[in-house]
Scaffold this active site. Structure first.
Site, short mmCIF file in Angstrom:
data_model
loop_
_atom_site.label_atom_id
_atom_site.label_comp_id
_atom_site.label_asym_id
_atom_site.label_seq_id
_atom_site.Cartn_x
_atom_site.Cartn_y
_atom_site.Cartn_z
CE LYS A 186 -3.07 -11.34 -12.61
NZ LYS A 186 -2.36 -12.57 -12.15
CG HIS B 168 1.11 -19.16 -11.61
ND1 HIS B 168 1.36 -18.41 -10.49
CD2 HIS B 168 1.35 -18.35 -12.67
CE1 HIS B 168 1.72 -17.19 -10.85
NE2 HIS B 168 1.73 -17.12 -12.19
CG ASP C 47 3.31 -16.37 -16.03
OD1 ASP C 47 2.66 -16.71 -15.01
OD2 ASP C 47 4.02 -15.34 -16.08
CG HIS D 32 6.07 -17.37 -11.24
ND1 HIS D 32 5.99 -18.08 -12.42
CD2 HIS D 32 5.15 -16.38 -11.36
CE1 HIS D 32 5.07 -17.54 -13.21
NE2 HIS D 32 4.53 -16.51 -12.59
C1 OGA Z 1 1.18 -13.41 -12.25
C2 OGA Z 1 2.35 -13.43 -11.33
C3 OGA Z 1 3.79 -12.32 -9.75
C4 OGA Z 1 3.99 -11.01 -9.08
O1 OGA Z 1 0.36 -12.49 -12.11
O2 OGA Z 1 1.11 -14.30 -13.12
O3 OGA Z 1 3.04 -14.39 -11.34
O4 OGA Z 1 5.13 -10.72 -8.73
N1 OGA Z 1 2.61 -12.36 -10.55
O5 OGA Z 1 3.04 -10.27 -8.91
NI NI Z 2 2.76 -15.56 -13.16
#
Ligand code: OGA
Ligand code: NI
Length: 333
Positions: free
Chosen positions: A200, A219, A221, A275
């Protein structure tokens, strides 16, 4: 058409932000972050020849934080730099070029360019656009979601995926040994070499009110583990003992999150970390998490060697696809 992309909303939001991006006081980062603290997410040197020491450090971090950073991890810095370069270049393309990769509204798949992941409570929105696509195994890759521009996008992403295996194997081996299992058993419980790597890219444009908005709300993961590289703009926060802490930006480190599936297989010994991500007033923040996941039809549950009469299973066993469906639709697991 309604302007949906946060990148465009950011272009005309110079002093204020639309109301749906303003978090409640329970979530606003300015009100809920522990300031000036000495507590920090552990940093672990993966090249240390003393494996027992590395295992102890990973067990400790995974049980207490659910997050740690790794240095000397074996992925060449140049490989990571090139991954970031092409991801940033994609988001800097004109809107119509990015929209060619947009997720279609009715699609079941998570892959593609988009803005909203799931409806949030009270209809709040996160200050982020994203691109999702799988990078491993080759049989799972849908190249229609990989940008053709910049031209080196594909080569640089393939190179990153190839170099990830060493880190992934090492992390699963240590997590496994730390539970008293054989070195390969944790990875096998996640599907072994059939594990899927889902990349992502989070693109968090600069935001005039970083005190009120969030890039990603709190959330955990769904993955087994997540391996994340950020650009140099700090923003990630981890929750420990009900308090939010900034995760320091360390050049060339990888940030490892324990995901829900590792928590489940370990029967709760390792914790999937809560996080979230803040945004920045002056700078665009970008991050590249790779969600290392079990194949969707694999059933995942507490490892049989870790449960007995004294330690009953704390989680149901279910297919990974089913787990994701329940979590995304907010129905009980
Ligand atoms: C996510 C996430 C945190 C970040 O995309 O699941 O927790 O530091 N990203 O971008
Ligand atoms: Ni995340």
């Amino acid at each position: 058409m309604e302007v949906e992309r946060v990148q465009e909303i950011a272009n005309f939001s110079k002093e204020t932000i639309p109301e749906e991006f303003i978090r409640t006081t329970y979530e606003q980062p300015a009100l809920t972050t522990v300031q000036g603290t000495v507590l920090e997410v552990p940093v672990i040197d993966l090249s240390d020849p003393d494996e027992e020491k590395v295992v102890r450090a990973i067990v400790d971090a995974s049980s207490n934080w659910g997050m740690f950073q790794v240095v000397n991890h074996g992925i060449p810095h140049e490989t990571v730099r090139k991954l970031k370069e092409v991801g940033k270049a994609f988001f800097e393309l004109p809107p119509h070029e990015k929209e060619a990769y947009a997720k279609s509204p009715g699609s079941q798949s998570i892959e593609g360019y988009g803005t909203k992941l799931q409806r949030e409570v009270e209809g709040k929105k996160a200050w982020v656009d994203h691109l999702f696509h799988k990078i491993w195994p080759p049989s799972e890759i849908n190249y229609q979601f990989w940008p053709k521009n910049p031209p080196s996008y594909r080569k640089n992403n393939e190179e990153y995926a190839k170099h990830m295996h060493g880190v992934v194997d090492k992390l699963f081996r240590c997590l496994s040994l730390g539970l008293g299992l054989e070195g390969n058993e944790m990875k096998e419980a996640m599907g072994g070499d059939n594990m899927v790597y889902l990349l992502k890219i989070n693109y968090y444009p600069q935001c005039p009110r970083p005190d009120l908005a969030l890039g990603v709300p709190a959330h955990t993961d769904m993955s087994a583990i997540t391996i994340l590289v950020p650009n140099d703009v700090q923003g990630l926060q981890a929750c420990k003992d009900d308090h939010w802490y900034d995760v320091e930006y360390i050049p060339n480190a990888l940030i490892v999150h324990i995901g829900d599936q590792v928590e489940i297989v370990s029967n709760g010994k390792y914790k999937s970390v809560l996080h979230r991500a803040k945004v920045n007033k002056e700078k665009t923040r970008i991050s590249w998490p790779v969600f290392v996941e079990p194949p969707s039809d694999l059933e995942v549950g507490p490892h049989p060697k870790l449960v007995n009469e004294a330690n009953p299973p704390k989680f149901k066993s279910k297919k990974y696809s089913q787990y994701c469906f329940c979590k995304l639709n907010k129905t009980p697991q």
